[in-house]
Design a protein around this motif. Structure first.
Motif, PDB file in Angstrom:
ATOM      1  N   THR A  24      -9.986   3.917  -6.777  1.00 53.13           N
ATOM      2  CA  THR A  24      -8.576   3.968  -7.147  1.00 53.13           C
ATOM      3  C   THR A  24      -7.778   4.598  -6.020  1.00 53.13           C
ATOM      4  O   THR A  24      -8.336   5.178  -5.089  1.00 53.13           O
ATOM      5  CB  THR A  24      -8.383   4.761  -8.457  1.00 53.13           C
ATOM      6  OG1 THR A  24      -7.067   4.535  -8.967  1.00 53.13           O
ATOM      7  CG2 THR A  24      -8.573   6.263  -8.226  1.00 53.13           C
ATOM      8  N   THR A  25      -6.468   4.494  -6.114  1.00 52.59           N
ATOM      9  CA  THR A  25      -5.579   5.082  -5.117  1.00 52.59           C
ATOM     10  C   THR A  25      -4.847   6.278  -5.717  1.00 52.59           C
ATOM     11  O   THR A  25      -4.232   6.163  -6.785  1.00 52.59           O
ATOM     12  CB  THR A  25      -4.556   4.050  -4.614  1.00 52.59           C
ATOM     13  OG1 THR A  25      -5.248   2.969  -3.999  1.00 52.59           O
ATOM     14  CG2 THR A  25      -3.609   4.675  -3.597  1.00 52.59           C
ATOM     15  N   VAL A  26      -4.934   7.407  -5.046  1.00 51.56           N
ATOM     16  CA  VAL A  26      -4.254   8.622  -5.492  1.00 51.56           C
ATOM     17  C   VAL A  26      -3.454   9.192  -4.326  1.00 51.56           C
ATOM     18  O   VAL A  26      -3.674   8.853  -3.171  1.00 51.56           O
ATOM     19  CB  VAL A  26      -5.256   9.687  -5.992  1.00 51.56           C
ATOM     20  CG1 VAL A  26      -6.015   9.183  -7.204  1.00 51.56           C
ATOM     21  CG2 VAL A  26      -6.221  10.105  -4.879  1.00 51.56           C
ATOM     22  N   ASN A  27      -2.511  10.069  -4.649  1.00 56.30           N
ATOM     23  CA  ASN A  27      -1.767  10.761  -3.601  1.00 56.30           C
ATOM     24  C   ASN A  27      -2.455  12.088  -3.323  1.00 56.30           C
ATOM     25  O   ASN A  27      -2.630  12.898  -4.221  1.00 56.30           O
ATOM     26  CB  ASN A  27      -0.317  10.999  -4.019  1.00 56.30           C
ATOM     27  CG  ASN A  27       0.485  11.700  -2.931  1.00 56.30           C
ATOM     28  OD1 ASN A  27       0.571  12.928  -2.896  1.00 56.30           O
ATOM     29  ND2 ASN A  27       1.055  10.921  -2.032  1.00 56.30           N
ATOM     30  N   VAL A  28      -2.860  12.285  -2.092  1.00 57.32           N
ATOM     31  CA  VAL A  28      -3.523  13.525  -1.691  1.00 57.32           C
ATOM     32  C   VAL A  28      -2.550  14.331  -0.833  1.00 57.32           C
ATOM     33  O   VAL A  28      -2.013  13.819   0.156  1.00 57.32           O
ATOM     34  CB  VAL A  28      -4.815  13.254  -0.902  1.00 57.32           C
ATOM     35  CG1 VAL A  28      -5.432  14.566  -0.425  1.00 57.32           C
ATOM     36  CG2 VAL A  28      -5.800  12.479  -1.765  1.00 57.32           C
ATOM     37  N   ARG A  29      -2.350  15.576  -1.213  1.00 56.06           N
ATOM     38  CA  ARG A  29      -1.501  16.479  -0.424  1.00 56.06           C
ATOM     39  C   ARG A  29      -2.277  17.755  -0.159  1.00 56.06           C
ATOM     40  O   ARG A  29      -2.868  18.326  -1.077  1.00 56.06           O
ATOM     41  CB  ARG A  29      -0.194  16.778  -1.161  1.00 56.06           C
ATOM     42  CG  ARG A  29       0.740  17.706  -0.395  1.00 56.06           C
ATOM     43  CD  ARG A  29       2.186  17.556  -0.874  1.00 56.06           C
ATOM     44  NE  ARG A  29       2.347  17.803  -2.283  1.00 56.06           N
ATOM     45  CZ  ARG A  29       2.677  18.995  -2.820  1.00 56.06           C
ATOM     46  NH1 ARG A  29       2.841  20.046  -2.021  1.00 56.06           N
ATOM     47  NH2 ARG A  29       2.822  19.134  -4.116  1.00 56.06           N
ATOM     48  N   ILE A  30      -2.284  18.178   1.084  1.00 55.75           N
ATOM     49  CA  ILE A  30      -3.009  19.393   1.463  1.00 55.75           C
ATOM     50  C   ILE A  30      -2.032  20.363   2.100  1.00 55.75           C
ATOM     51  O   ILE A  30      -1.503  20.103   3.188  1.00 55.75           O
ATOM     52  CB  ILE A  30      -4.154  19.071   2.444  1.00 55.75           C
ATOM     53  CG1 ILE A  30      -5.094  18.024   1.824  1.00 55.75           C
ATOM     54  CG2 ILE A  30      -4.925  20.340   2.795  1.00 55.75           C
ATOM     55  CD1 ILE A  30      -6.107  17.467   2.786  1.00 55.75           C
ATOM     56  N   GLU A  39      -0.516  14.437   3.755  1.00 52.78           N
ATOM     57  CA  GLU A  39       0.186  13.995   2.548  1.00 52.78           C
ATOM     58  C   GLU A  39       0.343  12.482   2.604  1.00 52.78           C
ATOM     59  O   GLU A  39       1.148  11.961   3.375  1.00 52.78           O
ATOM     60  CB  GLU A  39       1.557  14.665   2.434  1.00 52.78           C
ATOM     61  CG  GLU A  39       2.312  14.302   1.166  1.00 52.78           C
ATOM     62  CD  GLU A  39       3.604  15.078   0.990  1.00 52.78           C
ATOM     63  OE1 GLU A  39       4.287  14.859  -0.031  1.00 52.78           O
ATOM     64  OE2 GLU A  39       3.950  15.900   1.868  1.00 52.78           O
ATOM     65  N   SER A  40      -0.440  11.784   1.803  1.00 52.52           N
ATOM     66  CA  SER A  40      -0.384  10.320   1.811  1.00 52.52           C
ATOM     67  C   SER A  40      -1.216   9.777   0.658  1.00 52.52           C
ATOM     68  O   SER A  40      -2.032  10.493   0.066  1.00 52.52           O
ATOM     69  CB  SER A  40      -0.921   9.773   3.139  1.00 52.52           C
ATOM     70  OG  SER A  40      -0.768   8.368   3.196  1.00 52.52           O
ATOM     71  N   ASN A  41      -1.026   8.513   0.357  1.00 51.07           N
ATOM     72  CA  ASN A  41      -1.870   7.836  -0.620  1.00 51.07           C
ATOM     73  C   ASN A  41      -3.222   7.527   0.012  1.00 51.07           C
ATOM     74  O   ASN A  41      -3.297   7.155   1.190  1.00 51.07           O
ATOM     75  CB  ASN A  41      -1.217   6.551  -1.108  1.00 51.07           C
ATOM     76  CG  ASN A  41      -0.013   6.802  -1.979  1.00 51.07           C
ATOM     77  OD1 ASN A  41       0.102   7.846  -2.627  1.00 51.07           O
ATOM     78  ND2 ASN A  41       0.914   5.861  -2.014  1.00 51.07           N
ATOM     79  N   VAL A  42      -4.278   7.664  -0.784  1.00 48.20           N
ATOM     80  CA  VAL A  42      -5.639   7.457  -0.306  1.00 48.20           C
ATOM     81  C   VAL A  42      -6.421   6.654  -1.345  1.00 48.20           C
ATOM     82  O   VAL A  42      -6.370   6.962  -2.539  1.00 48.20           O
ATOM     83  CB  VAL A  42      -6.354   8.796  -0.059  1.00 48.20           C
ATOM     84  CG1 VAL A  42      -7.830   8.584   0.250  1.00 48.20           C
ATOM     85  CG2 VAL A  42      -5.690   9.562   1.078  1.00 48.20           C
ATOM     86  N   ALA A  77     -11.695  12.177  -2.842  1.00 44.41           N
ATOM     87  CA  ALA A  77     -10.386  11.850  -2.277  1.00 44.41           C
ATOM     88  C   ALA A  77     -10.099  12.714  -1.056  1.00 44.41           C
ATOM     89  O   ALA A  77      -9.556  12.234  -0.051  1.00 44.41           O
ATOM     90  CB  ALA A  77      -9.298  12.019  -3.322  1.00 44.41           C
ATOM     91  N   LEU A  78     -10.446  14.003  -1.111  1.00 43.47           N
ATOM     92  CA  LEU A  78     -10.295  14.883   0.045  1.00 43.47           C
ATOM     93  C   LEU A  78     -11.125  14.375   1.214  1.00 43.47           C
ATOM     94  O   LEU A  78     -10.651  14.327   2.363  1.00 43.47           O
ATOM     95  CB  LEU A  78     -10.728  16.307  -0.320  1.00 43.47           C
ATOM     96  CG  LEU A  78     -10.910  17.282   0.851  1.00 43.47           C
ATOM     97  CD1 LEU A  78      -9.582  17.523   1.568  1.00 43.47           C
ATOM     98  CD2 LEU A  78     -11.507  18.602   0.351  1.00 43.47           C
ATOM     99  N   ASP A  79     -12.356  13.984   0.928  1.00 44.64           N
ATOM    100  CA  ASP A  79     -13.240  13.518   1.982  1.00 44.64           C
ATOM    101  C   ASP A  79     -12.700  12.250   2.640  1.00 44.64           C
ATOM    102  O   ASP A  79     -12.730  12.114   3.864  1.00 44.64           O
ATOM    103  CB  ASP A  79     -14.636  13.270   1.397  1.00 44.64           C
ATOM    104  CG  ASP A  79     -15.703  13.103   2.469  1.00 44.64           C
ATOM    105  OD1 ASP A  79     -15.805  13.989   3.337  1.00 44.64           O
ATOM    106  OD2 ASP A  79     -16.411  12.091   2.438  1.00 44.64           O
ATOM    107  N   HIS A  84      -8.902   9.522   7.127  1.00 43.29           N
ATOM    108  CA  HIS A  84      -7.615   8.912   7.450  1.00 43.29           C
ATOM    109  C   HIS A  84      -6.748   9.855   8.281  1.00 43.29           C
ATOM    110  O   HIS A  84      -6.029   9.420   9.181  1.00 43.29           O
ATOM    111  CB  HIS A  84      -6.871   8.529   6.164  1.00 43.29           C
ATOM    112  CG  HIS A  84      -7.486   7.393   5.414  1.00 43.29           C
ATOM    113  ND1 HIS A  84      -7.399   6.085   5.842  1.00 43.29           N
ATOM    114  CD2 HIS A  84      -8.204   7.366   4.268  1.00 43.29           C
ATOM    115  CE1 HIS A  84      -8.037   5.296   4.996  1.00 43.29           C
ATOM    116  NE2 HIS A  84      -8.538   6.041   4.030  1.00 43.29           N
ATOM    117  N   GLY A  85      -6.800  11.124   7.962  1.00 41.55           N
ATOM    118  CA  GLY A  85      -5.934  12.098   8.622  1.00 41.55           C
ATOM    119  C   GLY A  85      -6.528  12.745   9.849  1.00 41.55           C
ATOM    120  O   GLY A  85      -5.871  13.562  10.499  1.00 41.55           O
TER     121      GLY A  85
END
Length: 226
Positions: A24-30, A39-42, A77-79, A84-85
């Motif tokens: 699935t796609t979630v928004n990850v913000r650190i 901060e982006s969709n992953v 999702a963090l991984d 990506h980041g």
């Protein structure tokens, strides 16, 4: 006999398909110590995760038998976000909890009094990140020094504005919805209703983020000013 065997194979294939993790796609913000690390969709699926301090372990929601089938999790999702980041992260692994404890993201490592917290949709997760399943469009937040902060800021407002015309944005605590006064957005400060009135002096793209000294900084809003 042959028909029964074929039926068994088809049933097995269907079962494996249904049990497979579709992702699935979630928004990850650190939110790090002094800046937003990511901060982006992953897009994420549950998968094995490897850290320097913890080694390689599954991270798919079946940890500690939290869910019967594999699926995307907060830590998966963090991984994926780290790839990506182009940042790294680390965490120890607890065999008791069958989960990772995040110790560092980017260059921001925990201290004796400051730790990383995980929130889903502005609420602390009730289980570890590999046990916490995430769903489409969830807001997954990893925040440094989270447990010493009182609020988790949320910024809302339009994505377009007119040059020279006052535009209103609003700052709230994402967990409770309470309006936040005294938060800074650019050079402007929110009032008692959480409202921030901004007049953009020039056109183009503007990046807005709310901050307050006792809070985790907000999500980003990109505003195109005409």
């Amino acid at each position: 006999m042959q028909i029964s065997f074929i039926f068994l194979i088809i049933s097995s294939i269907l079962t494996l398909t249904l049990c497979a993790d579709p992702g699935t796609t979630v928004n990850v913000r650190i939110e790090g110590k002094t800046n937003t690390i990511f901060e982006s969709n992953v897009f994420t699926r549950g998968h094995n995760v490897t850290t320097v301090s913890g080694g390689t372990h599954h991270c798919d929601g079946t940890n500690l038998n939290s869910h019967p089938t594999a699926g995307p999790t907060a830590t998966s999702a963090l991984d994926d976000a780290s790839k990506h980041g182009h940042f790294t992260w680390d965490g120890t692994f607890s065999t008791t909890y069958d989960d990772f404890f995040i110790t560092r993201i980017g260059s921001d490592a925990q201290t004796a009094t400051q730790f990383w917290g995980i929130l889903a949709n502005y609420n602390y997760t009730k289980t570890g990140g590999c046990q916490t399943r995430v769903q489409k469009n969830d807001q997954v937040l990893f925040a440094f020094d989270a447990f010493n902060k009182h609020f988790f800021l949320k910024l809302a407002g339009p994505s377009t504005a007119r040059h020279g015309i006052e535009t209103i944005f609003r700052v709230t605590d994402g967990s409770s919805g309470k309006p936040m006064s005294g938060a800074t957005v650019d050079k402007y400060v929110s009032d008692s209703d959480g409202n921030v009135k901004i007049t953009f002096a020039k056109g183009g793209w503007h990046t807005l983020k709310a901050e307050h000294n006792d809070s985790i900084r907000s999500n980003t809003i990109l505003v195109q000013v005409h």
